[in-house]
Design a protein around this motif. Structure first.
Motif, PDB file in Angstrom:
ATOM      1  N   ASN A   1       3.668   9.944  24.056  1.00 12.60           N
ATOM      2  CA  ASN A   1       3.831   8.264  25.108  1.00 12.60           C
ATOM      3  C   ASN A   1       2.843   7.564  25.126  1.00 12.60           C
ATOM      4  O   ASN A   1       1.531   7.161  26.746  1.00 12.60           O
ATOM      5  N   GLN A   2       2.253   7.437  24.624  1.00 16.30           N
ATOM      6  CA  GLN A   2       1.288   6.245  23.863  1.00 16.30           C
ATOM      7  C   GLN A   2       1.479   5.135  22.692  1.00 16.30           C
ATOM      8  O   GLN A   2       0.760   5.664  21.640  1.00 16.30           O
ATOM      9  N   PRO A   3       2.158   4.377  23.487  1.00 18.02           N
ATOM     10  CA  PRO A   3       2.838   3.184  22.637  1.00 18.02           C
ATOM     11  C   PRO A   3       1.558   1.934  21.994  1.00 18.02           C
ATOM     12  O   PRO A   3       2.127   1.914  21.143  1.00 18.02           O
ATOM     13  N   LYS A   4       0.778   2.343  22.690  1.00 21.03           N
ATOM     14  CA  LYS A   4      -0.429   1.071  21.764  1.00 21.03           C
ATOM     15  C   LYS A   4      -1.043   2.004  20.742  1.00 21.03           C
ATOM     16  O   LYS A   4      -1.402   1.860  19.826  1.00 21.03           O
ATOM     17  N   ARG A   5      -1.151   4.124  20.397  1.00 16.30           N
ATOM     18  CA  ARG A   5      -1.501   4.364  19.445  1.00 16.30           C
ATOM     19  C   ARG A   5      -0.297   4.115  17.805  1.00 16.30           C
ATOM     20  O   ARG A   5      -0.736   3.900  17.488  1.00 16.30           O
ATOM     21  N   VAL A   6       0.669   4.379  18.626  1.00 16.48           N
ATOM     22  CA  VAL A   6       2.054   3.889  18.087  1.00 16.48           C
ATOM     23  C   VAL A   6       1.934   2.386  16.931  1.00 16.48           C
ATOM     24  O   VAL A   6       1.570   3.121  16.227  1.00 16.48           O
ATOM     25  N   ARG A   7       1.401   1.482  17.977  1.00 18.54           N
ATOM     26  CA  ARG A   7       1.694   0.025  17.001  1.00 18.54           C
ATOM     27  C   ARG A   7       0.397  -0.072  16.348  1.00 18.54           C
ATOM     28  O   ARG A   7       0.817  -0.406  14.958  1.00 18.54           O
ATOM     29  N   LYS A   8      -1.198   0.211  17.207  1.00 24.65           N
ATOM     30  CA  LYS A   8      -1.364   0.410  15.864  1.00 24.65           C
ATOM     31  C   LYS A   8      -1.499   1.194  14.615  1.00 24.65           C
ATOM     32  O   LYS A   8      -2.450   0.824  13.608  1.00 24.65           O
ATOM     33  N   THR A   9      -1.270   2.093  14.759  1.00 28.85           N
ATOM     34  CA  THR A   9      -1.586   3.271  13.545  1.00 28.85           C
ATOM     35  C   THR A   9      -0.258   2.738  12.239  1.00 28.85           C
ATOM     36  O   THR A   9      -0.403   2.685  11.207  1.00 28.85           O
ATOM     37  N   TYR A  10       0.882   2.324  12.781  1.00 29.30           N
ATOM     38  CA  TYR A  10       1.865   1.526  12.144  1.00 29.30           C
ATOM     39  C   TYR A  10       0.965   0.096  11.361  1.00 29.30           C
ATOM     40  O   TYR A  10       1.492  -0.380  10.080  1.00 29.30           O
ATOM     41  N   LEU A  11       0.121  -0.343  12.193  1.00 26.66           N
ATOM     42  CA  LEU A  11      -0.087  -1.774  11.805  1.00 26.66           C
ATOM     43  C   LEU A  11      -1.187  -1.589  10.791  1.00 26.66           C
ATOM     44  O   LEU A  11      -1.560  -2.219  10.046  1.00 26.66           O
ATOM     45  N   LEU A  12      -2.087  -0.671  11.485  1.00 23.17           N
ATOM     46  CA  LEU A  12      -2.810   0.073   9.886  1.00 23.17           C
ATOM     47  C   LEU A  12      -2.144   0.909   8.919  1.00 23.17           C
ATOM     48  O   LEU A  12      -3.108   0.133   7.774  1.00 23.17           O
ATOM     49  N   ALA A  13      -1.435   1.191   9.055  1.00 17.98           N
ATOM     50  CA  ALA A  13      -0.813   1.884   7.486  1.00 17.98           C
ATOM     51  C   ALA A  13      -0.272   0.760   6.988  1.00 17.98           C
ATOM     52  O   ALA A  13      -0.100   0.777   5.809  1.00 17.98           O
ATOM     53  N   ILE A  14       0.461  -0.185   7.488  1.00 16.01           N
ATOM     54  CA  ILE A  14       1.383  -0.860   7.101  1.00 16.01           C
ATOM     55  C   ILE A  14      -0.269  -2.109   6.007  1.00 16.01           C
ATOM     56  O   ILE A  14      -0.040  -2.695   4.651  1.00 16.01           O
ATOM     57  N   SER A  15      -1.557  -2.323   7.031  1.00 14.92           N
ATOM     58  CA  SER A  15      -1.997  -3.387   5.849  1.00 14.92           C
ATOM     59  C   SER A  15      -2.497  -2.282   4.472  1.00 14.92           C
ATOM     60  O   SER A  15      -2.652  -3.354   3.706  1.00 14.92           O
ATOM     61  N   ALA A  16      -2.991  -1.151   5.338  1.00 15.92           N
ATOM     62  CA  ALA A  16      -3.812  -0.242   3.328  1.00 15.92           C
ATOM     63  C   ALA A  16      -2.426  -0.067   2.289  1.00 15.92           C
ATOM     64  O   ALA A  16      -2.849  -0.879   0.858  1.00 15.92           O
ATOM     65  N   ALA A  17      -1.378   0.034   2.225  1.00 17.07           N
ATOM     66  CA  ALA A  17      -0.460   0.439   1.812  1.00 17.07           C
ATOM     67  C   ALA A  17       0.523  -1.366   1.223  1.00 17.07           C
ATOM     68  O   ALA A  17       0.761  -1.632   0.125  1.00 17.07           O
ATOM     69  N   THR A  18       0.303  -2.724   2.469  1.00 21.77           N
ATOM     70  CA  THR A  18       0.130  -4.182   1.695  1.00 21.77           C
ATOM     71  C   THR A  18      -0.908  -4.392   0.100  1.00 21.77           C
ATOM     72  O   THR A  18      -0.927  -4.499  -0.256  1.00 21.77           O
ATOM     73  N   VAL A  19      -1.864  -3.877   0.663  1.00 24.91           N
ATOM     74  CA  VAL A  19      -3.072  -3.982   0.503  1.00 24.91           C
ATOM     75  C   VAL A  19      -3.409  -3.260  -0.897  1.00 24.91           C
ATOM     76  O   VAL A  19      -3.653  -3.835  -2.209  1.00 24.91           O
ATOM     77  N   VAL A  20      -2.869  -1.796  -1.498  1.00 24.28           N
ATOM     78  CA  VAL A  20      -2.729  -1.243  -2.703  1.00 24.28           C
ATOM     79  C   VAL A  20      -1.004  -2.253  -3.541  1.00 24.28           C
ATOM     80  O   VAL A  20      -1.376  -1.899  -4.610  1.00 24.28           O
ATOM     81  N   SER A  21      -0.337  -2.069  -2.855  1.00 27.91           N
ATOM     82  CA  SER A  21       1.011  -3.242  -2.989  1.00 27.91           C
ATOM     83  C   SER A  21       0.379  -4.441  -3.788  1.00 27.91           C
ATOM     84  O   SER A  21       0.776  -4.489  -4.934  1.00 27.91           O
ATOM     85  N   ILE A  22      -0.447  -5.030  -3.315  1.00 23.96           N
ATOM     86  CA  ILE A  22      -1.120  -6.638  -4.021  1.00 23.96           C
ATOM     87  C   ILE A  22      -1.961  -5.915  -5.094  1.00 23.96           C
ATOM     88  O   ILE A  22      -1.757  -6.896  -5.931  1.00 23.96           O
ATOM     89  N   LEU A  23      -2.662  -5.778  -5.340  1.00 27.01           N
ATOM     90  CA  LEU A  23      -3.153  -4.854  -6.024  1.00 27.01           C
ATOM     91  C   LEU A  23      -3.203  -4.370  -7.017  1.00 27.01           C
ATOM     92  O   LEU A  23      -3.115  -4.874  -8.271  1.00 27.01           O
ATOM     93  N   GLY A  24      -1.712  -3.813  -6.752  1.00 24.54           N
ATOM     94  CA  GLY A  24      -0.829  -3.371  -7.851  1.00 24.54           C
ATOM     95  C   GLY A  24      -0.138  -4.462  -8.012  1.00 24.54           C
ATOM     96  O   GLY A  24       0.078  -4.851 -10.016  1.00 24.54           O
ATOM     97  N   TRP A  25       0.116  -5.591  -7.984  1.00 21.26           N
ATOM     98  CA  TRP A  25       1.117  -6.407  -8.501  1.00 21.26           C
ATOM     99  C   TRP A  25       0.309  -7.274  -8.926  1.00 21.26           C
ATOM    100  O   TRP A  25       0.953  -7.881 -10.422  1.00 21.26           O
TER     101      TRP A  25
END
Length: 464
Positions: free
Chosen positions: A319-343
């Motif tokens: 029940n730590q929603p702030k850490r859930v939100r932060k993890t999700y946003l950080l993971a999305i940011s990292a994966a999006t950077v990888v996708s854009i570089l690959g593109w």
């Protein structure tokens, strides 16, 4: 202050910095995914050089069986690890350990069922998957040995997922890495030195899987941090089966969808390729290379998603929603950077990338460059979609995860591959890729916006 001290004596997933945790868990997962992708490419090279095109045809024919094994493995592994992570977050370590035992038994049972059915129906299955008079014997040799290794194959996949949740992501990486490296070493020995042909390639594969499985089983028997394989947990728990397995359905669906997509795409490429000056064989070969490039890029994004799962699941349970939100946003940011570089790489350096797979004639190269630039035009959305599916899976929302895992391949890409060529011929198949990518990204974003609003409300309520 006292509460913080007590908390920090618990699982580090609940208090260590998110960026540090994501790097710790995602990097081994990325390496594992990349190793598997690259080793598959290397495997094909050795088989092609030592046996010829019939050998490669045999492995292609056996691929749906391999995918079925992987689908069941990822269903059990992803579902079990997601459920165990939630239980660890709720500080119910005994339930997490029961989950490990239940998943272990289910793995042994399902692998035995796959083996028996595989041997009983091998000939009709291989015919359905494309075996001919020329390739049937090779396919039978390869498939028979792969089926024998099913329990070890499944255990290595399932327990590698569980070891990440147990807080040992490096072990998961090393277990798979040792197996992949061993396979790469044994392939040329068995094929070129022992002259075992296709059977040698299969023996090398299951040998590596045995080593990986043994390493992981020994870990959970003797060194597990939060979960151990104990005699009292070697039983099927009905509640765990009902709650854990749905969390892994999306991963299993993804593997099955990949197989269906490959069958549809291969047949479409040959059919429409033969109606143009390109030719079906050239179209099929070019798309095969593009798919390998895509597989490497997607593997990195999947690794980031897998790395985020234990963190998301634990903090959801804690029940730590702030850490859930932060993890999700950080993971999305990292994966999006990888996708854009690959593109960007695919759009700017297509010729250089394709040259890594060998030099071909001018006609092939020209079409392969066109294929790479068009089909990968929407790949910049891949990271966002992959991580979002992982998020819903690891936070106990299996229905959403399942829908999103089917969205691009089954619900969008396959229909587009069947419809667009009716008007645009071979080009229709190429443009089906980016259209499916962008359309699925738009739909995923609707799920994500709604989820983030819920998370923001929960975070605000916890601050009040």
């Amino acid at each position: 202050m006292e509460q913080t001290k007590v908390e920090k004596k618990g699982n580090p997933l609940g208090y260590r910095p998110i960026g540090v945790l994501l790097g710790q868990f995602a990097l081994p997962a990325i390496i594992s995914m990349l190793v598997n992708s690259i080793y598959n490419i290397v495997d094909q090279i050795f088989i092609g050089q030592g046996i010829g095109y019939l050998g490669n045809a045999a492995t292609t024919i056996a691929f749906p069986i391999v995918t079925i094994i992987l689908a069941m493995s990822t269903l059990l592994g992803a579902g079990g690890s997601a459920y165990a992570a939630i239980k660890l977050g709720e500080k119910r370590e005994e339930d997490a350990e029961k989950t490990l035992g239940t998943v272990f038994i289910l793995t042994l049972i399902s692998s035995a069922v796959i083996m028996v059915l595989g041997f009983l129906f091998m000939t009709p299955m291989l015919k359905i998957f494309g075996a001919t008079v020329n390739t049937m014997e090779y396919a039978r040799q390869y498939t028979s040995i792969i089926l024998i290794g099913t329990p070890f194959n499944m255990l290595s996949v399932v327990l590698s997922n569980m070891s990440r949740t147990d807080g040992s992501p490096a072990l998961s990486m090393y277990a798979l890495l040792v197996g992949a490296v061993l396979n790469t070493i044994l392939d040329p020995i068995y094929i070129f030195v022992f002259h075992w042909g296709v059977s040698g390639a299969a023996v090398a594969t299951i040998t590596s899987q045995i080593i990986s499985a043994v390493v992981l089983v020994v870990y959970f028997l003797k060194k597990g941090k939060n979960m151990r394989l104990r005699r009292k947990t070697f039983r099927l728990d009905r509640e765990i089966c009902v709650r854990a397995l749905p969390l892994g359905i999306s991963s299993g669906i993804t593997q099955v969808a990949s197989t269906i997509l490959q069958v549809v795409m291969n047949n479409s490429l040959v059919y429409y390729g033969n109606q143009t000056t390109v030719g079906g064989d050239v179209a099929l070969s070019a798309m095969g290379i593009v798919n390998k490039i895509s597989m490497i890029l997607i593997s990195i994004c999947i690794g980031i998603g897998i790395g985020s799962q234990p963190i998301l699941g634990f903090n959801k349970g804690a029940n730590q929603p702030k850490r859930v939100r932060k993890t999700y946003l950080l993971a999305i940011s990292a994966a999006t950077v990888v996708s854009i570089l690959g593109w960007l790489a695919c759009q700017i350096f297509p010729g250089q990338i394709l040259s890594l797979f060998g030099t071909q004639d001018i006609e092939f190269t020209q079409f392969a460059i066109k294929c790479l630039k068009i089909y990968m035009l929407g790949i910049f959305t891949a990271g966002f979609q992959v991580v979002s599916t992982s998020y819903f899976q690891s936070t106990g929302q299996p229905l959403k995860a399942s829908v999103l895992s089917m969205l691009r391949q089954l619900l969008l890409l396959i229909p587009l591959i069947l419809i667009l060529p009716l008007t645009f011929s071979l080009d229709g198949i190429l443009y089906a890729g980016p259209i499916a990518d962008v359309a699925s990204a738009v739909i995923v974003s609707l799920f994500v916006v709604y989820e983030l609003r819920k998370l923001n409300k929960v975070c605000s309520a916890s601050e009040a």
